[in-house]
Write a protein that holds these residues in place. Structure first.
Motif, short mmCIF file in Angstrom:
data_model
loop_
_atom_site.label_atom_id
_atom_site.label_comp_id
_atom_site.label_asym_id
_atom_site.label_seq_id
_atom_site.Cartn_x
_atom_site.Cartn_y
_atom_site.Cartn_z
N CYS A 99 0.83 -1.21 0.00
CA CYS A 99 0.00 0.00 0.00
C CYS A 99 0.86 1.26 0.00
O CYS A 99 2.03 1.23 0.36
CB CYS A 99 -0.87 0.03 1.25
N ASN A 100 0.24 2.36 -0.34
CA ASN A 100 0.88 3.66 -0.23
C ASN A 100 1.04 3.96 1.27
O ASN A 100 0.03 4.04 1.98
CB ASN A 100 0.01 4.72 -0.90
N PRO A 101 2.26 4.12 1.77
CA PRO A 101 2.44 4.33 3.21
C PRO A 101 2.08 5.73 3.70
O PRO A 101 1.95 5.94 4.91
CB PRO A 101 3.93 4.06 3.41
N PHE A 102 1.85 6.67 2.80
CA PHE A 102 1.58 8.05 3.20
C PHE A 102 0.24 8.15 3.92
O PHE A 102 -0.81 7.80 3.38
CB PHE A 102 1.60 8.97 1.98
N LEU A 103 0.27 8.63 5.16
CA LEU A 103 -0.91 8.82 6.01
C LEU A 103 -1.70 7.54 6.28
O LEU A 103 -2.88 7.59 6.62
CB LEU A 103 -1.85 9.89 5.44
N ILE A 104 -1.06 6.39 6.15
CA ILE A 104 -1.76 5.13 6.38
C ILE A 104 -2.18 5.04 7.85
O ILE A 104 -1.41 5.34 8.76
CB ILE A 104 -0.90 3.92 5.96
N ALA A 105 -3.44 4.68 8.07
CA ALA A 105 -3.96 4.52 9.43
C ALA A 105 -5.15 3.56 9.36
O ALA A 105 -6.14 3.84 8.68
CB ALA A 105 -4.38 5.85 10.02
N MET A 106 -5.01 2.41 10.04
CA MET A 106 -6.05 1.39 10.00
C MET A 106 -6.26 0.82 11.40
O MET A 106 -5.31 0.69 12.16
CB MET A 106 -5.65 0.26 9.06
N ASN A 107 -7.51 0.44 11.69
CA ASN A 107 -7.85 -0.25 12.92
C ASN A 107 -8.69 -1.46 12.57
O ASN A 107 -9.46 -1.42 11.59
CB ASN A 107 -8.61 0.67 13.88
N PHE A 108 -8.56 -2.50 13.38
CA PHE A 108 -9.22 -3.77 13.09
C PHE A 108 -9.93 -4.29 14.34
O PHE A 108 -9.35 -4.30 15.42
CB PHE A 108 -8.17 -4.81 12.67
N ARG A 109 -11.18 -4.74 14.19
CA ARG A 109 -11.91 -5.33 15.30
C ARG A 109 -12.59 -6.61 14.81
O ARG A 109 -13.35 -6.60 13.85
CB ARG A 109 -12.97 -4.37 15.84
N GLY A 110 -12.26 -7.72 15.48
CA GLY A 110 -12.86 -9.00 15.15
C GLY A 110 -12.51 -9.52 13.77
O GLY A 110 -13.30 -10.23 13.15
N CYS A 111 -11.34 -9.17 13.28
CA CYS A 111 -10.93 -9.54 11.91
C CYS A 111 -10.00 -10.75 11.89
O CYS A 111 -9.27 -11.02 12.83
CB CYS A 111 -10.24 -8.36 11.24
N GLN A 112 -10.03 -11.45 10.76
CA GLN A 112 -9.08 -12.52 10.47
C GLN A 112 -8.03 -11.94 9.52
O GLN A 112 -8.35 -11.63 8.38
CB GLN A 112 -9.77 -13.69 9.80
N LEU A 113 -6.80 -11.81 10.03
CA LEU A 113 -5.71 -11.23 9.24
C LEU A 113 -4.60 -12.24 8.98
O LEU A 113 -3.48 -11.85 8.62
CB LEU A 113 -5.14 -10.01 9.99
N ASN A 114 -4.88 -13.50 9.15
CA ASN A 114 -3.85 -14.53 9.04
C ASN A 114 -3.09 -14.43 7.71
O ASN A 114 -3.67 -14.14 6.67
CB ASN A 114 -4.48 -15.92 9.16
N PHE A 115 -1.78 -14.64 7.80
CA PHE A 115 -0.87 -14.69 6.65
C PHE A 115 -0.75 -13.35 5.92
O PHE A 115 -0.37 -13.30 4.75
CB PHE A 115 -1.26 -15.80 5.68
N SER A 116 -1.06 -12.25 6.58
CA SER A 116 -0.92 -10.92 5.99
C SER A 116 0.44 -10.32 6.36
O SER A 116 1.11 -10.82 7.26
CB SER A 116 -2.05 -10.00 6.45
N SER A 117 0.82 -9.25 5.68
CA SER A 117 2.11 -8.61 5.94
C SER A 117 1.95 -7.10 6.09
O SER A 117 1.32 -6.44 5.25
CB SER A 117 3.09 -8.89 4.79
N PHE A 118 2.55 -6.58 7.17
CA PHE A 118 2.59 -5.15 7.44
C PHE A 118 4.05 -4.66 7.40
O PHE A 118 4.38 -3.66 8.01
CB PHE A 118 1.99 -4.84 8.81
#
Length: 189
Positions: free
Chosen positions: A83-102
């Motif tokens: 993703c474009n890193p500029f101003l990136i801001a995310m929040n997660f509730r009750g999500c399945q994020l398995n095998f993802s990369s940050f």
């Protein structure tokens, strides 16, 4: 010319069959939508909410995610580091994020509440002040990660090497804090 969408609600749309218009989405809500495998490259999402959506394996090259909330979403195998890193801001509730990369993202203050984060790559990510409230971090990778002031008190199954990560003023609780000793391969009873 790209389209601009503001304060719209997209409910039950299957974007694997119906094309998502290229452009910028501001203050929009996506409810029960499927984006599985969809190309979201170069799209801009600002102050949007995704509820009960499936974005698994979506392509995210240079997409922008500014103040975005994900609730009860399936986000398997996403490469957020594309993703474009500029101003990136995310929040997660009750999500399945398995095998993802940050990898290498700046996610200061992000919330991962009641999430499944199995095998997620947080290598070189700035998670200063992040919260992992009741999240399962089985196999999550923390290497050269900034975790200062982060809250792991109710998180489970994490393994962090204090020598490879910045943990100043991070919060932990028993018995899960033994995850800091994982690399020593010792047994505590």
């Amino acid at each position: 010319m790209e389209d601009y969408f503001e304060e719209q609600v997209f409910n039950g749309v299957n974007f694997t069959e119906q094309r998502l218009d290229k452009g910028e989405y501001n203050l929009c809500r996506f409810v029960n939508c499927s984006f599985s495998g969809v190309d979201l490259s170069y799209l801009v999402f600002s102050e949007c909410v995704f509820e009960n959506c499936d974005l698994s394996n979506a392509r995210m090259n240079s997409s922008s995610w500014k103040e975005v909330q994900f609730n009860e979403c399936k986000l398997l195998g996403l490469i957020f580091s594309d993703c474009n890193p500029f101003l990136i801001a995310m929040n997660f509730r009750g999500c399945q994020l398995n095998f993802s990369s940050f990898y290498q993202l700046n996610l200061k203050g992000s919330k991962f509440e009641q999430c499944s984060l199995h095998e997620v790559d947080f290598t070189e990510t700035n998670l200063t002040g992040a919260s992992f409230y009741q999240s399962d971090l089985s196999g999550a990778i923390f290497e050269n990660t900034i975790l200062e002031k982060s809250d792991f008190r109710s998180a489970q199954n994490y393994a962090l090497d204090p020598e490879l990560n910045k943990l100043k003023k991070a919060k932990f609780s028993m018995p899960e804090v033994v995850g800091l000793l994982h690399k020593l391969d010792i047994h505590i009873s």
